[in-house]
Design an enzyme around this catalytic site. Structure first.
Site, mmCIF file in Angstrom:
data_model
loop_
_atom_site.group_PDB
_atom_site.id
_atom_site.type_symbol
_atom_site.label_atom_id
_atom_site.label_comp_id
_atom_site.label_asym_id
_atom_site.label_seq_id
_atom_site.Cartn_x
_atom_site.Cartn_y
_atom_site.Cartn_z
ATOM 1 N N ASN A 125 0.936 -1.122 -0.108
ATOM 2 C CA ASN A 125 0.088 0.033 -0.174
ATOM 3 C C ASN A 125 0.959 1.168 -0.090
ATOM 4 O O ASN A 125 1.868 1.214 0.519
ATOM 5 C CB ASN A 125 -0.999 -0.239 1.198
ATOM 6 N N ALA B 286 -1.343 12.173 1.043
ATOM 7 C CA ALA B 286 -1.623 13.109 2.022
ATOM 8 C C ALA B 286 -3.156 13.361 1.427
ATOM 9 O O ALA B 286 -3.897 13.742 2.192
ATOM 10 C CB ALA B 286 -0.938 14.260 1.924
ATOM 11 N N ALA B 287 -3.260 13.391 0.172
ATOM 12 C CA ALA B 287 -4.887 13.324 -0.189
ATOM 13 C C ALA B 287 -5.386 12.022 0.010
ATOM 14 O O ALA B 287 -5.223 11.219 -1.200
ATOM 15 C CB ALA B 287 -4.878 13.892 -1.580
ATOM 16 N N TYR B 288 -5.898 11.771 0.960
ATOM 17 C CA TYR B 288 -6.267 10.278 1.326
ATOM 18 C C TYR B 288 -6.840 9.425 0.319
ATOM 19 O O TYR B 288 -6.513 8.507 -0.033
ATOM 20 C CB TYR B 288 -7.284 10.113 2.540
ATOM 21 N N GLU C 6 -3.071 -4.916 -3.174
ATOM 22 C CA GLU C 6 -3.374 -5.790 -3.979
ATOM 23 C C GLU C 6 -3.388 -5.266 -5.678
ATOM 24 O O GLU C 6 -3.054 -5.733 -6.605
ATOM 25 C CB GLU C 6 -4.852 -6.263 -3.737
#
Length: 135
Positions: free
Chosen positions: A41, A45-47, A54
């Protein structure tokens, strides 16, 4: 006993970029030909712009010319299984059959959950649903 697929998922997890959630995830898949591809993963910062482990493994497979997923391992942290999110279940389905095995392991590689893709994504929609569809 050594398990190369679990080892690849754990190695990918160790490379995860998760400064916000601090929840590192690694995934590894084995193609029908036996090749192993891994991903981790990568948060942002920009979620909503982050990517799942995956998805990274699937992208690595596609880049290498692979086409069919035979098995998947997802390595998360904690005592609860780190199951693929809904979007990743659909991404896996694009390249895997409903009976494809998905194993979820902890940070030490211990099996927490074993399920088929059909159990994780019942009544799925995949490429076979489009076969013979009228344009």
């Amino acid at each position: 006993m050594s398990d190369p697929l679990v080892e690849a998922a754990l190695a990918a997890r160790a490379r995860a970029y998760a400064p916000y959630s601090r929840f590192a995830v690694g995934a590894a898949l084995r193609t029908a030909e036996g090749a192993i591809h891994a991903g981790c993963n990568v948060e942002n910062a920009a979620y909503p712009q982050g990517t799942c482990a995956e998805a990274g493994a699937i992208a690595a497979m596609a880049l290498a010319g692979g086409g069919r997923i035979a098995e998947v391992v997802v390595a998360g942290g904690g005592a609860a299984p780190c199951t693929p999110c809904g979007g990743c279940r659909q991404k896996i389905r694009e390249f895997a059959a409903p009976d494809t095995l998905v194993r979820m392991v902890d940070a030490e590689g211990r099996l927490l959950l074993r399920a088929t893709l059909a159990e994780l994504l019942p009544h799925s929609f995949g490429p076979d649903n489009l076969a013979g569809a009228a344009a």
